[in-house]
Write an enzyme that holds these catalytic residues in place. Structure first.
Site, mmCIF file in Angstrom:
data_model
loop_
_atom_site.group_PDB
_atom_site.id
_atom_site.type_symbol
_atom_site.label_atom_id
_atom_site.label_comp_id
_atom_site.label_asym_id
_atom_site.label_seq_id
_atom_site.Cartn_x
_atom_site.Cartn_y
_atom_site.Cartn_z
ATOM 1 N NE ARG A 59 -2.509 -1.496 3.114
ATOM 2 C CZ ARG A 59 -2.713 -2.717 3.841
ATOM 3 N NH1 ARG A 59 -3.622 -3.645 3.226
ATOM 4 N NH2 ARG A 59 -2.110 -3.058 5.086
ATOM 5 C CD GLU A 96 -3.262 -1.864 14.554
ATOM 6 O OE1 GLU A 96 -3.187 -1.594 13.534
ATOM 7 O OE2 GLU A 96 -4.019 -1.609 15.370
HETATM 8 P P1 AMP Z 1 2.880 -0.588 11.835
HETATM 9 O O1 AMP Z 1 4.015 -1.371 11.186
HETATM 10 O O2 AMP Z 1 2.197 -1.455 12.970
HETATM 11 O O3 AMP Z 1 3.172 0.902 11.879
HETATM 12 O O4 AMP Z 1 1.660 -0.784 10.460
HETATM 13 C C1 AMP Z 1 1.704 -0.114 9.359
HETATM 14 C C2 AMP Z 1 1.460 -1.120 8.260
HETATM 15 O O5 AMP Z 1 0.469 -2.062 8.401
HETATM 16 C C3 AMP Z 1 1.069 -0.087 7.211
HETATM 17 O O6 AMP Z 1 1.828 -0.284 5.973
HETATM 18 C C4 AMP Z 1 -0.428 -0.397 7.041
HETATM 19 O O7 AMP Z 1 -0.753 -0.650 5.635
HETATM 20 C C5 AMP Z 1 -0.652 -1.542 7.844
HETATM 21 N N1 AMP Z 1 -1.541 -1.404 8.965
HETATM 22 C C6 AMP Z 1 -1.490 -1.683 10.362
HETATM 23 N N2 AMP Z 1 -2.494 -1.106 10.976
HETATM 24 C C7 AMP Z 1 -3.570 -0.854 10.110
HETATM 25 C C8 AMP Z 1 -4.819 -0.236 10.441
HETATM 26 N N3 AMP Z 1 -5.467 -0.248 11.372
HETATM 27 N N4 AMP Z 1 -5.585 -0.183 9.163
HETATM 28 C C9 AMP Z 1 -5.047 -0.309 7.822
HETATM 29 N N5 AMP Z 1 -3.810 -0.698 7.714
HETATM 30 C C10 AMP Z 1 -2.992 -0.948 8.814
#
Ligand code: AMP
Length: 173
Positions: A59, A96
């Site tokens: 994305r 996450e």
């Molecule tokens: P993080 O590594 O936890 O900061 O997660 C970031 C990545 O995970 C991004 O590339 C997002 O595409 C995806 N992501 C994590 N949590 C979400 C969420 N609640 N909604 C959409 N995409 C998420």
């Protein structure tokens, strides 16, 4: 920025129970909003002499590639495992909702001086910090996100390892 916020759809319990997934695709498919989004995410960095935008599969590519084009910078993909054909560096990523790995070609930043990391969304910061670790020291000038989920403290996690500027367009408290 109200309009972009309004078009983001929240999906409960996706991809696993307890996660509220921000579906950004309605913003990307709207030609006016996509334009505004890319313009706004780009204009923050125009004075920063960015020569390389690094984005995270998949994305992140949606916003990263057009931002690179507008900044007249090159584009480096940080990819999921086993997608790049030559020698790579790897970093583990804790998300996450799970664990993964991202990889980059070993020579990707050979000629870079100022790198901007772009992703669609900042949640826990696991992905952004892994991206940072794949890029040679002192090259990262900034982090840009379309959306930030501030209660997950991703910004703090980045600030623990980098002094680079962090900019998000839509911030959820
Ligand atoms: P993080 O590594 O936890 O900061 O997660 C970031 C990545 O995970 C991004 O590339 C997002 O595409 C995806 N992501 C994590 N949590 C979400 C969420 N609640 N909604 C959409 N995409 C998420």
């Amino acid at each position: 920025m109200k309009k972009i916020e309004c078009e983001i759809i929240e999906v409960q319990d996706y991809p696993i129970p307890g996660i509220v997934f921000k579906d950004l695709t309605p913003v990307w498919k709207d030609q006016d909003l996509f334009n505004i989004l890319i313009d706004k995410m780009t204009e923050i960095w125009v004075e920063c002499e960015i020569d390389t935008v690094a984005s995270i599969e998949s994305r992140g590519f949606v916003v990263g590639a057009p931002i690179a084009y507008k900044l007249n910078a090159g584009f480096v993909p940080l990819r999921k495992p086993n997608k790049l054909p030559r020698e790579v560096y790897s970093q583990a990523v804790s998300l996450e909702y799970g664990e993964t790995e991202i990889q980059v070609h070993k020579d990707a930043f050979q000629e870079s001086k100022k790198v901007l990391i772009i992703d669609d969304l900042l949640a826990t910061g696991g992905t952004a910090t892994a991206a940072f670790k794949l890029i040679p020291e002192n090259l990262v000038t900034g982090f840009g996100f379309m959306v930030e989920l501030s209660e997950l403290n991703g910004r703090k996690k980045i600030e623990e390892i980098s002094d680079a500027r962090i900019e998000s367009l839509v911030i959820y408290d």
